[in-house]
Design a protein around this motif. Structure first.
Motif: not given
Lengths: 617, 94
Positions: A577-585
């Motif tokens: 997963p793109n964890f950074e992107e998930q958390m930003k969202e």
């Protein structure tokens, strides 16, 4: 207010005094019950400093408006406190019929405070409430403790929850076992009971909670019960129990293997719910009150070295004591699970700690001299069983492992923190965020640390929809986009489940609209789906604020690096997963500040104004 | 000459209360589309309707298809050499 008893029991173990208090109506209206009510009380009552075992840490047992009658799966009870294991918010619940009895005794909650000078148990028979001497059951395994107290009190259809020897010794992964072998497993609530010398709570209630209109209530209950029964996932769980998911693990990659490193394990063919049905499963015995799903398994092993009778291992136990430790002997997994229940320790944290120790042993960080001669090699069944006993009795290396992998890695050093798999000190449940990407932000932000139930995204990622919250199509489990959103809406919804104190497995069938209908029928308060989800968001953010006040920030909202690294082999190899992107969202949707605090605007919107000065000065 | 190939399919979760392993025989070569038609012919009356697509195949939005290693399979190529083919609707346990 209809649907509630409207009062709680306050039990001061230091002085031995017991009082009955009215609960403010607005608390019930805004926080529903269960974990929501606990958050509202404990936010005010647990100080932000001090050790978790200080006498001012409190236990809050609670039910909600759906308990005490015949609503499906409503025998559950919630317990909340500041977690001995993580130091932050904890809620946990167990099934059976304790919640049913507590509500019918005329209480929505019990607050336990102070410390008793001697072992006691709390006896509740409707209006008769007293502390009784527990010396006869102190030191006993959970089954013996329950048996002893049931015999002593003698009311048929009563309920009891107890701790085992592990809780008494304040093992930080010590849990509470209720009714038979139902565990409020996570986070160490049993250790806190032990520190207060409270061995058990026995409860019997015979009052019928009032609802606005019995006919309407019965109609709603019948409709929802039918919906749950007819749901396709309910039927799968009924047929093979939660362990059926282990039979699919080769395809999903959901169950962790060898401390979250491998992606493929031949043992799944032997350790799963279908295999259990063909071997040690003896009866399909209903064990939870008013449950149309009936996922619980009753097993018997009559011969050999792992003889036991009782509840069989659930999925989490099969993975934690099976694939995590490379143990493909199903009978030994059942026995190891049985031992955990008897001592009263959490199977997820225990299996994870043993797996962690096996890796440390493999890497030469632990040696035989550290393990009292035990060969802590992968798949060594005798070593697993010996470690369970050591953890529960705080012997040797078990004393360290029972404090959780975070603390164990702090003590051992030498790079062990790289494979101590936890979030905020809570060992992760047996679901891999590389298989279902929504688990990533869910684990990172759950108020009790790494948890799959405070946002049961497994019921949605790739399989489910929630149109009331804007989820109209099942998402691709391997898409990062949309998973911050999914985590948020399911967390909010699950906060209402945990506040209504019903089983998460009904969530496959029960929509926010259904739940709104049930809450309205129980209380007379007019709920709709949006109001339900808003209540969940309020509760979730209050628990977040509880943790912020203890020092938790966005820097704590992380996943272990190992889970952002590919498995070796298996269906998800190379897929991350793109964890950074998930958390930003996720943060954007939550309206949380970059430092992890809910914004003032969000707190005001949710009616949590009283939190603002604590978080912002 | 038509050459028949014998292989296993696992149907886990498609029929809600029954998880089954079945041995099937089909003329080779065959692709996933052909196999799904065969599965629906044999078990379609028991497979939950959510798992059947408008095209009369399995609904891949919900049903995952894989080989024994867990590699996902899709339409359009010969799969007759795979000894066991899994069709699952994931349940994420407890």
């Amino acid at each position: 207010m209809k649907g509630y008893a409207g009062r709680l029991l306050r039990v001061d173990l230091s002085s031995g005094t017991i009082t009955k208090e009215k609960i403010p109506d607005e608390y019930l209206r805004d926080y529903i019950g269960g974990t929501g009510l606990a958050a509202r009380y404990l936010y005010d009552e647990i100080p932000v400093n001090g050790d978790v075992f200080d006498e001012n840490n409190k236990l809050f047992f609670s039910v909600g408006p759906l308990n005490g009658k015949q609503f499906p799966t409503s025998g559950r009870c919630n317990v909340s406190c500041r977690s001995p294991l993580t130091g932050i918010w904890l809620d946990s619940s167990w099934s059976g019929r304790f919640g049913y009895n507590l509500k019918r005794a005329g209480y929505d909650a019990i607050i336990i405070e102070g410390k008793s000078p001697r072992p006691v148990y709390l006896y509740i028979n409707n209006e008769q409430v007293e502390l009784k001497d527990a010396s006869a059951v102190w030191g006993k395994m959970t089954s013996e403790s329950l048996k002893g107290i049931y015999e002593e009190c003698g009311i048929s259809r009563a309920s009891c929850c107890t701790i085992g020897p592990a809780g008494e010794k304040m093992v930080k992964t010590g849990c509470i076992i209720g009714d038979t072998t139902k565990a409020a497993g996570r986070g160490g609530s049993g250790a806190l009971m032990g520190s207060k010398k409270l061995k058990a709570i026995y409860v019997y209630g015979s009052q019928n909670p009032e609802v606005p209109d019995e006919d309407v209530w019965r109609k709603v209950v019948k409709e929802i019960n039918t919906k749950i029964k007819e749901n396709k996932t309910s039927q799968g769980l009924k047929a093979y129990g939660t362990g059926v998911a282990m039979a699919m693990a080769d395809q999903t990659g959901d169950a962790p293997i060898k401390n979250w490193t491998l992606g493929k394990w031949d043992g799944f063919a032997k350790v799963n719910g279908i295999a259990m049905a063909k071997t040690i499963l003896k009866k399909h015995k209903p064990q939870c009150f008013a449950c149309p799903i009936r996922c619980a398994r009753y097993v018997e092993i009559d011969e050999g070295e792992y003889q036991m009778k009782g509840e069989g291992p659930e999925y989490e136990a099969m993975a934690a004591l099976g694939s995590m430790c490379l143990n493909d002997n199903l009978e030994s997994v059942a026995y190891a699970n049985f031992l955990c229940n008897e001592y009263g320790i959490d199977v997820i944290s225990t299996g994870s700690a043993i797996s962690f120790a096996m890796e440390a042993y493999e890497k030469g960080i632990l040696a035989k001299k550290d393990t009292d001669g035990i060969e802590l090699t992968w798949g060594n069944v005798e070593a697993i069983l010996a470690m369970i006993r050591k953890i529960a009795n705080r012997e040797g290396i078990g004393d360290l492992l029972g404090q959780g992998v975070r603390e164990a890695a702090d003590v051992l050093g030498q790079g062990t923190e790289d494979f101590a798999i936890h979030v905020k000190g809570l060992e992760l449940p047996m679901h891999d965020p590389r298989a279902f990407f929504a688990f990533g932000p869910t684990y990172a932000t759950s108020p009790r640390g790494g948890c799959h139930l405070r946002g049961y995204v497994g019921g949605f990622d790739g399989v489910g929809v929630m149109p009331e919250a804007g989820l109209n199509e099942p998402q691709d489990p391997h898409a990062s986009e949309g998973k911050g959103f999914l985590a948020k809406i399911v967390q909010d919804y699950c906060a209402v489940f945990q506040s209504s104190v019903i089983c998460f497995f009904t969530l496959y069938a029960v929509t926010p609209t259904d739940l709104a209908k049930a809450l309205t029928a129980a209380t007379g308060i007019s709920y709709d789906a949006q109001k339900v989800l808003k209540a969940g968001e309020r509760i979730f953010n209050l628990q977040r604020a509880f943790n912020n006040r203890l020092g938790l920030t966005s820097a704590d909202d992380v996943l272990p690096e190992r889970l952002l690294t590919s498995t070796i082999g298996g269906p998800n190899e190379g897929i991350l997963p793109n964890f950074e992107e998930q958390m930003k969202e996720y943060y954007e949707l939550r309206k949380w500040e970059d430092d992890g605090r809910p914004s003032k605007e969000k707190l005001r919107e949710l009616g949590l104004d009283f939190v603002i000065s604590d978080l912002y000065g | 000459m038509i050459c028949m190939v014998k292989f296993k399919v696992r149907l886990y979760g498609l029929i809600p209360d029954e998880f089954m392993i079945k041995e099937l025989t089909l003329p080779e070569p065959f692709n996933l589309e052909r196999l799904e038609k065969e599965i629906i012919k044999r078990f379609g009356d028991r497979i939950h309707t959510d798992y059947i697509s408008d095209q009369g195949l399995l609904n891949h939005q919900l049903v995952r298809v894989g080989d024994p290693s867990g590699k996902r399979l899709d339409y359009g190529y010969d799969i007759s050499e795979i000894e066991e083919i899994w069709f699952i609707v994931p349940i994420t346990g407890g």
